[in-house]
Design an enzyme around this catalytic site. Structure first.
Site, mmCIF file in Angstrom:
data_model
loop_
_atom_site.group_PDB
_atom_site.id
_atom_site.type_symbol
_atom_site.label_atom_id
_atom_site.label_comp_id
_atom_site.label_asym_id
_atom_site.label_seq_id
_atom_site.Cartn_x
_atom_site.Cartn_y
_atom_site.Cartn_z
ATOM 1 C CB SER A 46 -5.497 9.395 25.367
ATOM 2 O OG SER A 46 -6.896 9.523 25.246
ATOM 3 C CG ASP A 345 -8.779 3.739 30.946
ATOM 4 O OD1 ASP A 345 -9.685 3.867 30.088
ATOM 5 O OD2 ASP A 345 -7.737 4.422 30.921
ATOM 6 C CG HIS A 348 -7.952 5.740 27.432
ATOM 7 N ND1 HIS A 348 -7.813 6.128 28.750
ATOM 8 C CD2 HIS A 348 -7.783 6.853 26.687
ATOM 9 C CE1 HIS A 348 -7.568 7.429 28.794
ATOM 10 N NE2 HIS A 348 -7.552 7.898 27.555
#
Ligand SMILES: *[C@@H]1O[C@H](CO)[C@@H](O)[C@H](O)[C@H]1NC(C)=O
Ligand SMILES: *[C@@H]1O[C@H](CO)[C@@H](O)[C@H](O)[C@H]1NC(C)=O
Length: 383
Positions: A46, A345, A348
């Protein structure tokens, strides 16, 4: 069996569709001029997923993307990722390209990274590095066949076909940012010692992937090490125990595992230089860049590095993109100023953090050898 078909179908989508989404990675005047990389192929999780997992398994919801794109853009962030700054990417629509596949533009490479991916299974995502490499190999084989067919067919000018030239696969830059989930998944399912013991095999698999790309003609490799896992707010909140935080408030054992991973990665890259003599490797110490930001967040104009913008892990756990009202309190609304937060978040990084890190790593100040990304094709071998 059903699961298997689902995976095959997903792979079909991946290879046919979203892998080509890597649009508009401009290698123009300000981009990769020095080496003139015609394309970039990225593998990862990610930290560099620009739409893969969102197009397949977990849709990335608003307010992700709010700062830069104005809507969710497949990235787990309020805006751009480090990989976007590598590509000098100013704007592109990843999921859109999956749908309007007639306008696909492969010239600038492809991004095979997907959120949750690890080098080895098991992990948080089925798209481990081995799968990403086989997607690349299929991508290369299919586009090469297509290119050769189009070369014979004079009615469709190749110049407008948007297919990468087969020769460009050995001029492209191959970038990696993967490993964080091997450790993260490890810490959720194993003892600390088992995590440390698993590192040589993870690094071995990563080296195998690089060997495969070399066999396919890949020569230029830009490899990020793994970031300070123990500084992610999620890990601090759920992983802190008496005495296991360092002076900056990060989980020591997790950062030690990340540093051990990085030591072994660096050694493996030195070894790869001896094994693959025509390749150029740049090892990039993203860990130190991210740690510098986290440990100095307040002086750099950010709020506390553990104070994240979207979602909530306190009182009531809710992931970014969801909202709940519990006992009259609303959980899940994003903060007002994402650019003041290092963490978007809890897991990330925000666009502001990604930009800060990119500014430092892309010019070579965290690289070994100390070359900028534009010069990653002619770095000198350091013994
Ligand atoms: C909501 O209220 C109930 C009952 O007072 C309590 O048990 C629960 O912990 C509260 N939940 C949150 C997230 O505050
Ligand atoms: C890279 O950029 C950073 C941030 O602008 C700067 O502090 C550093 O000195 C630069 N390093 C090199 C090698 O140019």
């Amino acid at each position: 069996m059903e699961e298997q078909w689902k995976l095959v179908c997903l792979l079909g989508i991946l290879v046919l569709g979203f892998a080509q989404q890597w649009k508009e990675v401009e290698s123009n005047a300000q981009g990769s001029v020095s080496c003139g990389f015609p394309a970039m192929y990225n593998f990862g999780d990610s930290n560099s997923d620009t739409g893969g997992i969102s197009a397949t398994l977990n849709e990335i919801l608003p307010p992700n993307g709010e700062t830069f794109f104005g809507h969710p853009a497949g990235r787990a962030s309020d805006g751009r990722l480090i990989v976007d700054f590598i590509g000098k990417c100013t704007f592109y629509l990843s999921l859109f390209c999956l749908i309007c596949s007639f306008d696909l533009h492969y010239l600038h490479g492809a991004n095979f990274a997907t959120g949750g991916s690890s080098v080895r299974p098991p992990g948080f995502s089925p798209f481990n590095l081995g799968i990403q490499i086989s997607q690349f190999i299929q991508f290369k084989a299919r586009t090469t066949t297509l290119y050769n067919q189009l070369s014979l067919n004079r009615r469709i000018p190749l110049s407008i076909s948007n297919i990468p030239k087969p020769a460009e696969f050995s001029q492209a830059l191959y970038t990696f940012d993967i490993g964080q989930n091997d450790l993260g998944h490890g810490f959720q399912s194993m003892s600390e010692k088992q995590v440390l013991d698993s590192i040589p095999h993870i690094i071995g698999e990563l080296a195998k992937a690089i060997h495969q790309l070399y066999k396919e003609g890949g020569r230029f490799f830009w490899i990020h090490n793994t970031g300070p896992l123990g500084c992610l707010p999620y890990n601090v909140i759920y992983g802190k125990k008496a005495g296991n935080l360092d002076k900056n408030g990060c989980v020591k054992s997790q950062n030690e595992a990340a540093m051990e991973f990085n030591r072994q990665l660096k050694d493996k890259i030195s070894w790869l230089r001896t094994q693959l003599p025509f390749a150029k490797f740049t090892y990039v110490d993203v860990y130190s860049a991210k740690y510098a930001l986290i440990s100095n967040a307040k002086n750099l104009g950010f709020v506390d590095a553990f104070n994240f913008c979207c979602g909530s892990f306190y009182g009531y756990h809710i992931n970014c993109g969801k909202r709940a009202i519990v006992n009259g309190t609303v959980y899940g609304n994003p903060c007002e100023h994402p650019s003041k937060h290092v963490s978007w978040d809890g897991i990330h990084y925000s666009q502001a953090a990604n930009m800060w890190v990119s500014d430092r790593i892309l010019n070579g100040s965290f690289s070994d050898p100390p070359v900028s990304i534009q010069d990653a094709c002619h770095n000198l071998i350091r013994m």
